[in-house]
Design a protein around this motif. Structure first.
Motif, PDB file in Angstrom:
ATOM      1  N   GLY A  91       0.822  -1.201   0.000  1.00 12.04           N
ATOM      2  CA  GLY A  91       0.000   0.000   0.000  1.00 12.04           C
ATOM      3  C   GLY A  91       0.859   1.256   0.000  1.00 12.04           C
ATOM      4  O   GLY A  91       2.088   1.180   0.085  1.00 12.04           O
ATOM      5  N   PRO A  92       0.247   2.416  -0.091  1.00 15.84           N
ATOM      6  CA  PRO A  92       1.016   3.662  -0.131  1.00 15.84           C
ATOM      7  C   PRO A  92       1.667   3.972   1.206  1.00 15.84           C
ATOM      8  O   PRO A  92       1.114   3.686   2.267  1.00 15.84           O
ATOM      9  CB  PRO A  92      -0.035   4.719  -0.493  1.00 15.84           C
ATOM     10  CG  PRO A  92      -1.321   4.140  -0.001  1.00 15.84           C
ATOM     11  CD  PRO A  92      -1.208   2.668  -0.175  1.00 15.84           C
ATOM     12  N   GLU A  93       2.853   4.568   1.135  1.00 17.65           N
ATOM     13  CA  GLU A  93       3.596   4.997   2.327  1.00 17.65           C
ATOM     14  C   GLU A  93       3.926   6.476   2.179  1.00 17.65           C
ATOM     15  O   GLU A  93       4.440   6.899   1.149  1.00 17.65           O
ATOM     16  CB  GLU A  93       4.882   4.185   2.483  1.00 17.65           C
ATOM     17  CG  GLU A  93       5.697   4.553   3.704  1.00 17.65           C
ATOM     18  CD  GLU A  93       6.978   3.745   3.805  1.00 17.65           C
ATOM     19  OE1 GLU A  93       7.122   2.985   4.786  1.00 17.65           O
ATOM     20  OE2 GLU A  93       7.835   3.872   2.904  1.00 17.65           O
ATOM     21  N   LEU A  94       3.625   7.254   3.190  1.00 17.56           N
ATOM     22  CA  LEU A  94       3.870   8.694   3.149  1.00 17.56           C
ATOM     23  C   LEU A  94       5.112   9.022   3.958  1.00 17.56           C
ATOM     24  O   LEU A  94       5.207   8.690   5.145  1.00 17.56           O
ATOM     25  CB  LEU A  94       2.669   9.461   3.710  1.00 17.56           C
ATOM     26  CG  LEU A  94       2.855  10.974   3.885  1.00 17.56           C
ATOM     27  CD1 LEU A  94       3.090  11.656   2.543  1.00 17.56           C
ATOM     28  CD2 LEU A  94       1.657  11.590   4.598  1.00 17.56           C
ATOM     29  N   LEU A  95       6.056   9.689   3.314  1.00 15.83           N
ATOM     30  CA  LEU A  95       7.257  10.175   3.976  1.00 15.83           C
ATOM     31  C   LEU A  95       7.106  11.675   4.190  1.00 15.83           C
ATOM     32  O   LEU A  95       6.817  12.415   3.239  1.00 15.83           O
ATOM     33  CB  LEU A  95       8.506   9.895   3.130  1.00 15.83           C
ATOM     34  CG  LEU A  95       8.722   8.450   2.674  1.00 15.83           C
ATOM     35  CD1 LEU A  95       9.986   8.357   1.821  1.00 15.83           C
ATOM     36  CD2 LEU A  95       8.804   7.511   3.865  1.00 15.83           C
ATOM     37  N   THR A  96       7.281  12.136   5.404  1.00 14.14           N
ATOM     38  CA  THR A  96       7.163  13.563   5.705  1.00 14.14           C
ATOM     39  C   THR A  96       8.444  14.054   6.377  1.00 14.14           C
ATOM     40  O   THR A  96       9.338  13.269   6.697  1.00 14.14           O
ATOM     41  CB  THR A  96       5.970  13.839   6.639  1.00 14.14           C
ATOM     42  OG1 THR A  96       6.188  13.184   7.892  1.00 14.14           O
ATOM     43  CG2 THR A  96       4.669  13.351   6.024  1.00 14.14           C
ATOM     44  N   ALA A  97       8.504  15.344   6.607  1.00 15.45           N
ATOM     45  CA  ALA A  97       9.623  15.958   7.328  1.00 15.45           C
ATOM     46  C   ALA A  97       9.036  17.086   8.170  1.00 15.45           C
ATOM     47  O   ALA A  97       8.980  18.236   7.732  1.00 15.45           O
ATOM     48  CB  ALA A  97      10.687  16.487   6.372  1.00 15.45           C
ATOM     49  N   SER A  98       8.606  16.755   9.364  1.00 24.30           N
ATOM     50  CA  SER A  98       7.994  17.776  10.210  1.00 24.30           C
ATOM     51  C   SER A  98       8.987  18.864  10.580  1.00 24.30           C
ATOM     52  O   SER A  98       8.601  19.987  10.886  1.00 24.30           O
ATOM     53  CB  SER A  98       7.418  17.134  11.478  1.00 24.30           C
ATOM     54  OG  SER A  98       8.422  16.442  12.202  1.00 24.30           O
ATOM     55  N   ALA A  99      10.300  18.555  10.538  1.00 28.66           N
ATOM     56  CA  ALA A  99      11.312  19.565  10.841  1.00 28.66           C
ATOM     57  C   ALA A  99      11.335  20.657   9.774  1.00 28.66           C
ATOM     58  O   ALA A  99      11.705  21.793  10.052  1.00 28.66           O
ATOM     59  CB  ALA A  99      12.692  18.922  10.950  1.00 28.66           C
ATOM     60  N   ALA A 100      10.938  20.320   8.549  1.00 31.24           N
ATOM     61  CA  ALA A 100      10.877  21.326   7.484  1.00 31.24           C
ATOM     62  C   ALA A 100       9.673  22.225   7.660  1.00 31.24           C
ATOM     63  O   ALA A 100       9.731  23.421   7.365  1.00 31.24           O
ATOM     64  CB  ALA A 100      10.825  20.659   6.116  1.00 31.24           C
ATOM     65  N   SER A 101       8.563  21.650   8.149  1.00 38.66           N
ATOM     66  CA  SER A 101       7.352  22.413   8.426  1.00 38.66           C
ATOM     67  C   SER A 101       6.305  21.481   9.017  1.00 38.66           C
ATOM     68  O   SER A 101       5.762  20.638   8.290  1.00 38.66           O
ATOM     69  CB  SER A 101       6.799  23.071   7.164  1.00 38.66           C
ATOM     70  OG  SER A 101       5.527  23.641   7.416  1.00 38.66           O
ATOM     71  N   PRO A 102       6.016  21.603  10.291  1.00 34.88           N
ATOM     72  CA  PRO A 102       4.953  20.773  10.880  1.00 34.88           C
ATOM     73  C   PRO A 102       3.609  20.982  10.192  1.00 34.88           C
ATOM     74  O   PRO A 102       2.816  20.046  10.084  1.00 34.88           O
ATOM     75  CB  PRO A 102       4.918  21.248  12.335  1.00 34.88           C
ATOM     76  CG  PRO A 102       6.289  21.800  12.602  1.00 34.88           C
ATOM     77  CD  PRO A 102       6.700  22.419  11.306  1.00 34.88           C
ATOM     78  N   VAL A 103       3.353  22.201   9.733  1.00 32.40           N
ATOM     79  CA  VAL A 103       2.084  22.494   9.064  1.00 32.40           C
ATOM     80  C   VAL A 103       1.980  21.727   7.751  1.00 32.40           C
ATOM     81  O   VAL A 103       0.935  21.135   7.439  1.00 32.40           O
ATOM     82  CB  VAL A 103       1.938  24.002   8.813  1.00 32.40           C
ATOM     83  CG1 VAL A 103       0.683  24.304   8.010  1.00 32.40           C
ATOM     84  CG2 VAL A 103       1.918  24.761  10.130  1.00 32.40           C
ATOM     85  N   VAL A 104       3.059  21.713   6.978  1.00 32.67           N
ATOM     86  CA  VAL A 104       3.054  20.976   5.711  1.00 32.67           C
ATOM     87  C   VAL A 104       2.927  19.479   5.960  1.00 32.67           C
ATOM     88  O   VAL A 104       2.213  18.776   5.236  1.00 32.67           O
ATOM     89  CB  VAL A 104       4.322  21.293   4.899  1.00 32.67           C
ATOM     90  CG1 VAL A 104       4.441  20.366   3.701  1.00 32.67           C
ATOM     91  CG2 VAL A 104       4.303  22.737   4.433  1.00 32.67           C
TER      92      VAL A 104
END
Length: 330
Positions: A91-104
């Protein structure tokens, strides 16, 4: 005269209030993704449908394609994208970077989760570059923009009002900014734990951010007089601070506010501080050059203003000495 002053106050105060509300409230009320860099990774046949779904949000996302999860993670760590969706057999996996922007990061979780729910699947989320546990919402970093701007404004104004000129003014501005950087790093990194990068790089960033503003204040004041203090204060506080994108991201602000904000010290300092604190200096060149140019041009203006005043004094003195002496008539 008193009547004119009264009219000026009555007109200027509402005008300034309206301007402040526009500068601060308008970008906040129009927060939305605009060409937000987002990656998709996996086989082309598997990501085609995903890209079409993101394309329905016209102008919201700028899609970057990657071969696999490793390439997508590398792009996030290099600050090329804010996050990525990886198509896997599970299934799909989402990679984020809250350090770049928690809002994004939150925005991407909502957008991808809604799409996956509509297809009847679940999304696994991985925070590749997370904010520190002591500051999960990144509030300390975003809150640092205003104090640094104020420190720069105060330093530049004090140097101007004390009458420091030339190299003495340059030395005072530089030393004051360096001390601000050290103190701010001690508070944000050592005490609060809100910054996690190289301590000296963070102190240098905080000091450079202060110097960019203080040098601009003192430099413009050296050229045009005390009015320069108000001009830079207006530019930094009324435009630089709300246009910085520090609390969200430049790509979430209305155009061209996001881009303009990165040309001003508050926006450049917030972006640079994120890079050196959480991303090992990735994508730091642009904002570092912006702050450096502000500092160099400001300090150059301080020296130029002093040279022009000295030249003016020398010219006036020479003119006085060249006047013919009156001789008594015999």
């Amino acid at each position: 005269m008193a009547t004119r002053r009264l009219i000026a106050v009555v007109v200027l105060v509402p005008l300034l209030a309206a301007l402040a509300l526009w500068a601060f409230a308008w970008p906040a009320a129009r927060t939305a993704p605009r060409d937000l860099p987002l990656g998709v990774a996996g086989p082309a046949t598997a990501t085609a449908q995903l890209e079409q779904q993101f394309a329905r949000h016209e102008g919201a996302f700028e899609i970057h394609r990657y071969a696999d999860e490793a390439a997508a993670r590398s792009a996030i760590e290099n600050r090329d994208v804010y996050g990525a969706v990886v198509v896997t057999p599970e299934g799909p996996e989402l990679l984020t970077a809250s350090a770049a922007s928690p809002v994004v990061a939150q925005l991407l979780r909502q957008a991808v989760t809604e799409q996956a729910t509509a297809r009847g699947s679940e999304v696994k989320t991985v925070d590749v570059v997370a904010t520190p546990a002591s500051d999960p919402r990144g509030a300390a970093l975003s809150s640092s923009v205003l104090p640094l701007a104020l420190a720069g404004l105060v330093a530049g104004a004090v140097v101007t009002l004390l009458g420091l000129r030339g190299f003495r003014a340059v030395a005072a501005l530089t030393v004051a900014a360096a001390l601000v950087g050290v103190v701010a790093a001690a508070l944000a990194h050592s005490w609060l734990g809100a910054l996690t990068g190289n301590w000296w790089a963070e102190a240098g960033t905080l000091g450079l951010a202060t110097l960019a503003v203080s040098a601009a204040v003192a430099g413009l004041a050296a050229l045009v007089g005390p009015a320069g203090i108000g001009a830079v204060a207006f530019l930094v506080m009324f435009l630089g601070n709300p246009f910085s994108g520090a609390a969200s991201a430049p790509q979430l602000l209305p155009e061209p506010v996001g881009a303009v904000g990165q040309w001003l010290p508050p926006g450049a300092s917030a972006t640079l501080l994120r890079s050196v604190s959480f991303f090992d200096g990735a994508a730091a060149t642009g904002p570092a050059l912006t702050l450096t140019w502000w500092a160099v041009l400001g300090l150059g203006a301080v020296l130029l203003g002093n040279a022009l005043k000295e030249r003016s004094k020398t010219t006036a003195s020479a003119s006085d000495s060249a006047e013919p002496a009156l001789t008594p008539v015999g």
